[in-house]
Design a protein around this motif. Structure first.
Motif, PDB file in Angstrom:
ATOM      1  N   ASN A 150     -33.528 -24.103  16.298  1.00 30.63           N
ATOM      2  CA  ASN A 150     -34.001 -23.482  15.052  1.00 30.63           C
ATOM      3  C   ASN A 150     -34.387 -22.032  15.270  1.00 30.63           C
ATOM      4  O   ASN A 150     -34.119 -21.170  14.414  1.00 30.63           O
ATOM      5  CB  ASN A 150     -35.197 -24.263  14.502  1.00 30.63           C
ATOM      6  CG  ASN A 150     -34.799 -25.622  13.960  1.00 30.63           C
ATOM      7  OD1 ASN A 150     -33.659 -25.804  13.513  1.00 30.63           O
ATOM      8  ND2 ASN A 150     -35.700 -26.574  14.016  1.00 30.63           N
ATOM      9  N   GLY A 151     -35.003 -21.748  16.406  1.00 30.70           N
ATOM     10  CA  GLY A 151     -35.359 -20.366  16.708  1.00 30.70           C
ATOM     11  C   GLY A 151     -34.139 -19.486  16.835  1.00 30.70           C
ATOM     12  O   GLY A 151     -34.119 -18.340  16.361  1.00 30.70           O
ATOM     13  N   PHE A 152     -33.097 -20.012  17.483  1.00 24.21           N
ATOM     14  CA  PHE A 152     -31.864 -19.244  17.637  1.00 24.21           C
ATOM     15  C   PHE A 152     -31.242 -18.956  16.273  1.00 24.21           C
ATOM     16  O   PHE A 152     -30.828 -17.822  15.995  1.00 24.21           O
ATOM     17  CB  PHE A 152     -30.882 -20.012  18.520  1.00 24.21           C
ATOM     18  CG  PHE A 152     -29.581 -19.296  18.748  1.00 24.21           C
ATOM     19  CD1 PHE A 152     -29.480 -18.319  19.731  1.00 24.21           C
ATOM     20  CD2 PHE A 152     -28.458 -19.573  17.968  1.00 24.21           C
ATOM     21  CE1 PHE A 152     -28.283 -17.644  19.943  1.00 24.21           C
ATOM     22  CE2 PHE A 152     -27.263 -18.904  18.162  1.00 24.21           C
ATOM     23  CZ  PHE A 152     -27.176 -17.942  19.156  1.00 24.21           C
ATOM     24  N   LYS A 153     -31.165 -19.962  15.410  1.00 22.91           N
ATOM     25  CA  LYS A 153     -30.604 -19.757  14.066  1.00 22.91           C
ATOM     26  C   LYS A 153     -31.368 -18.674  13.324  1.00 22.91           C
ATOM     27  O   LYS A 153     -30.774 -17.763  12.712  1.00 22.91           O
ATOM     28  CB  LYS A 153     -30.675 -21.063  13.275  1.00 22.91           C
ATOM     29  CG  LYS A 153     -29.764 -22.163  13.763  1.00 22.91           C
ATOM     30  CD  LYS A 153     -30.033 -23.449  12.979  1.00 22.91           C
ATOM     31  CE  LYS A 153     -29.339 -24.633  13.621  1.00 22.91           C
ATOM     32  NZ  LYS A 153     -29.668 -25.911  12.942  1.00 22.91           N
ATOM     33  N   ASP A 154     -32.700 -18.775  13.353  1.00 19.39           N
ATOM     34  CA  ASP A 154     -33.530 -17.805  12.620  1.00 19.39           C
ATOM     35  C   ASP A 154     -33.307 -16.392  13.142  1.00 19.39           C
ATOM     36  O   ASP A 154     -33.166 -15.438  12.356  1.00 19.39           O
ATOM     37  CB  ASP A 154     -35.008 -18.169  12.748  1.00 19.39           C
ATOM     38  CG  ASP A 154     -35.363 -19.450  12.014  1.00 19.39           C
ATOM     39  OD1 ASP A 154     -34.565 -19.862  11.144  1.00 19.39           O
ATOM     40  OD2 ASP A 154     -36.421 -20.025  12.311  1.00 19.39           O
ATOM     41  N   GLN A 155     -33.272 -16.229  14.457  1.00 26.80           N
ATOM     42  CA  GLN A 155     -33.121 -14.901  15.040  1.00 26.80           C
ATOM     43  C   GLN A 155     -31.755 -14.304  14.728  1.00 26.80           C
ATOM     44  O   GLN A 155     -31.640 -13.106  14.433  1.00 26.80           O
ATOM     45  CB  GLN A 155     -33.342 -14.969  16.558  1.00 26.80           C
ATOM     46  CG  GLN A 155     -34.771 -15.260  16.971  1.00 26.80           C
ATOM     47  CD  GLN A 155     -35.736 -14.200  16.468  1.00 26.80           C
ATOM     48  OE1 GLN A 155     -35.446 -13.002  16.490  1.00 26.80           O
ATOM     49  NE2 GLN A 155     -36.899 -14.635  16.008  1.00 26.80           N
ATOM     50  N   MET A 156     -30.709 -15.114  14.790  1.00 28.18           N
ATOM     51  CA  MET A 156     -29.372 -14.603  14.489  1.00 28.18           C
ATOM     52  C   MET A 156     -29.245 -14.230  13.010  1.00 28.18           C
ATOM     53  O   MET A 156     -28.636 -13.202  12.670  1.00 28.18           O
ATOM     54  CB  MET A 156     -28.303 -15.638  14.864  1.00 28.18           C
ATOM     55  CG  MET A 156     -28.187 -15.884  16.370  1.00 28.18           C
ATOM     56  SD  MET A 156     -27.795 -14.392  17.353  1.00 28.18           S
ATOM     57  CE  MET A 156     -29.439 -13.972  18.017  1.00 28.18           C
ATOM     58  N   ARG A 157     -29.832 -15.018  12.135  1.00 27.41           N
ATOM     59  CA  ARG A 157     -29.793 -14.701  10.700  1.00 27.41           C
ATOM     60  C   ARG A 157     -30.543 -13.406  10.408  1.00 27.41           C
ATOM     61  O   ARG A 157     -30.071 -12.554   9.633  1.00 27.41           O
ATOM     62  CB  ARG A 157     -30.389 -15.856   9.894  1.00 27.41           C
ATOM     63  CG  ARG A 157     -29.469 -17.062   9.794  1.00 27.41           C
ATOM     64  CD  ARG A 157     -30.198 -18.281   9.300  1.00 27.41           C
ATOM     65  NE  ARG A 157     -29.304 -19.432   9.151  1.00 27.41           N
ATOM     66  CZ  ARG A 157     -29.711 -20.691   9.140  1.00 27.41           C
ATOM     67  NH1 ARG A 157     -31.003 -20.971   9.269  1.00 27.41           N
ATOM     68  NH2 ARG A 157     -28.827 -21.675   9.007  1.00 27.41           N
ATOM     69  N   PRO A 175     -36.538 -13.826  24.372  1.00 24.61           N
ATOM     70  CA  PRO A 175     -37.867 -14.423  24.113  1.00 24.61           C
ATOM     71  C   PRO A 175     -37.796 -15.932  23.859  1.00 24.61           C
ATOM     72  O   PRO A 175     -38.740 -16.661  24.204  1.00 24.61           O
ATOM     73  CB  PRO A 175     -38.361 -13.674  22.871  1.00 24.61           C
ATOM     74  CG  PRO A 175     -37.615 -12.372  22.882  1.00 24.61           C
ATOM     75  CD  PRO A 175     -36.275 -12.701  23.445  1.00 24.61           C
ATOM     76  N   LEU A 176     -36.698 -16.389  23.276  1.00 26.04           N
ATOM     77  CA  LEU A 176     -36.536 -17.826  23.056  1.00 26.04           C
ATOM     78  C   LEU A 176     -36.466 -18.564  24.388  1.00 26.04           C
ATOM     79  O   LEU A 176     -37.083 -19.619  24.572  1.00 26.04           O
ATOM     80  CB  LEU A 176     -35.260 -18.107  22.256  1.00 26.04           C
ATOM     81  CG  LEU A 176     -35.196 -17.599  20.823  1.00 26.04           C
ATOM     82  CD1 LEU A 176     -33.799 -17.854  20.249  1.00 26.04           C
ATOM     83  CD2 LEU A 176     -36.247 -18.280  19.956  1.00 26.04           C
TER      84      LEU A 176
END
Length: 365
Positions: A150-157, A175-176
């Motif tokens: 979820n963190g990766f999705k949020d950061q890429m968006r 950071p993730l």
């Protein structure tokens, strides 16, 4: 003043705890390498998709969806592999803990027969049922995997919406990974302690003809939680009944860990000579030639690592700390005991630890 059997057993258990720190350091290194490899794969995938290089918004969005799908598969696969690695390591920890605890009991009581150790089925069950704050290790690993995805999705968006270049989007990944390393390190330490204490309690239960109770022993320093400080030295019978004079006024809450990064361990309280039915002075004298006093009492000494180290021969203290830290400790340099016992730089293999705690063959077995 001669030490009691329970004090000798407590020293042996603390020594074993230090060795297990080194074994879990090896586990943490392995899992951290897996996360570093995952980070490298994700960075390569972000560069390959090159969302910033697409002129049309629809193309950028399509590439984002492909990136998220690919990243999900990578993260799920990595965490599945890490869970399998940790489960295998926990099985080894259960086995070595059982053997070390049984060996300490045999040596401390000068037994002529083997103490009862755990079966392979029991060891596998203990390793597979590691619980941290009420949830199985498998569930915690699943939560960490979901948090990373979820963190990766949020950061890429967010990076795409901000119109960031590929290098800037890549910087959002690190950071993730750093957070994931902290999480998995805490999980390894805590689940290892869960297995370690569960293996000991199960082994003590198998030898309840010799052991009558367990006692909580917290690592007392500035990082010790209020919960563990409050329960330090509390004791319970093998049936879970609180021993009031130890300060316990509630049933046994189950083996530690009682919270994340908990370091409390459980010590065995052996039965006294009288409770074992050894009553004649002649017989007690014969046994005392081989054993320390068996008074059936709780261990009153504060079992922090500093006090433990000061009671050890130089060779044992040097083994626990390593040469460099041992020299600093002897010179009184200003390192905390937590820093002294940080074993990340001294990983210990399962094979070496198994060899160290291999039990002697006893007569009558």
């Amino acid at each position: 003043m001669p030490r009691s059997v329970n004090e000798i057993l407590a020293d042996d258990i603390v020594s074993h705890d230090v060795d297990l720190m080194r074994l879990t350091a090896k586990s943490r290194r392995t899992l951290v390498r897996s996360l570093n490899a995952l980070q490298a794969d994700l960075i390569e995938e972000v560069r390959r998709m090159d969302m910033a290089g697409a002129a049309r918004a629809s193309t950028r969005h399509a590439r984002l969806l492909k990136l998220i799908e690919s990243a999900d598969n990578m993260v799920i696969s990595t965490y599945k592999d890490m869970r399998g690695t940790l489960k295998s390591d926990l099985r080894d920890i259960a086995e070595i803990t059982s053997e070390a605890a049984a060996g300490a009991l045999e040596d401390g009581l000068a037994l002529t027969t083997q103490a009862v150790s755990l079966t392979p089925v029991q060891l596998t069950s203990i390793a597979g049922a590691a619980v941290v704050e009420g949830a199985p290790m498998k569930e915690w690993m699943g939560r960490q995997s979901a948090r990373f995805r979820n963190g990766f999705k949020d950061q890429m968006r967010m990076g795409l919406l901000a119109g960031e270049s590929v290098p800037r989007m890549v910087r959002r990944i690190r950071p993730l990974t750093t957070a994931a390393k902290h999480e998995v390190t805490a999980l390894v330490r805590t689940s290892a302690l869960s297995v370690q204490n569960e293996a000991r309690v199960t082994m003590y239960g198998e030898n309840d003809d010799l052991i009558k109770a367990v006692q909580a022993s917290a690592t007392l320093d500035t990082k010790t939680s209020q919960l563990c400080r409050g329960r330090d030295k509390m004791s319970w019978t093998m049936e879970g009944v609180p021993i009031k004079r130890s300060g316990a006024n509630f049933p046994f809450p189950g083996p530690p860990p009682w919270h994340f990064n908990c370091r409390t361990t459980l010590l065995p309280i052996t039965k006294s000579f009288e409770e074992l039915g050894i009553k004649t002075k002649r017989k007690v004298k014969e046994i005392d030639e081989k054993r320390a006093a068996m008074d059936g009492e709780i261990v009153s000494a504060k079992m922090n690592y500093e006090a433990w180290l000061r009671r050890q021969p130089a060779a044992r203290a040097r083994e626990a700390l390593g040469n460099t830290r041992y020299k600093l400790w002897k010179r009184g340099k200003g390192l905390t005991m937590q820093q002294m016992l940080d074993q990340d730089g001294r990983p210990l293999s399962v094979e070496k630890l198994r060899a160290k705690y291999k039990r002697k063959v006893r007569k009558g077995t």
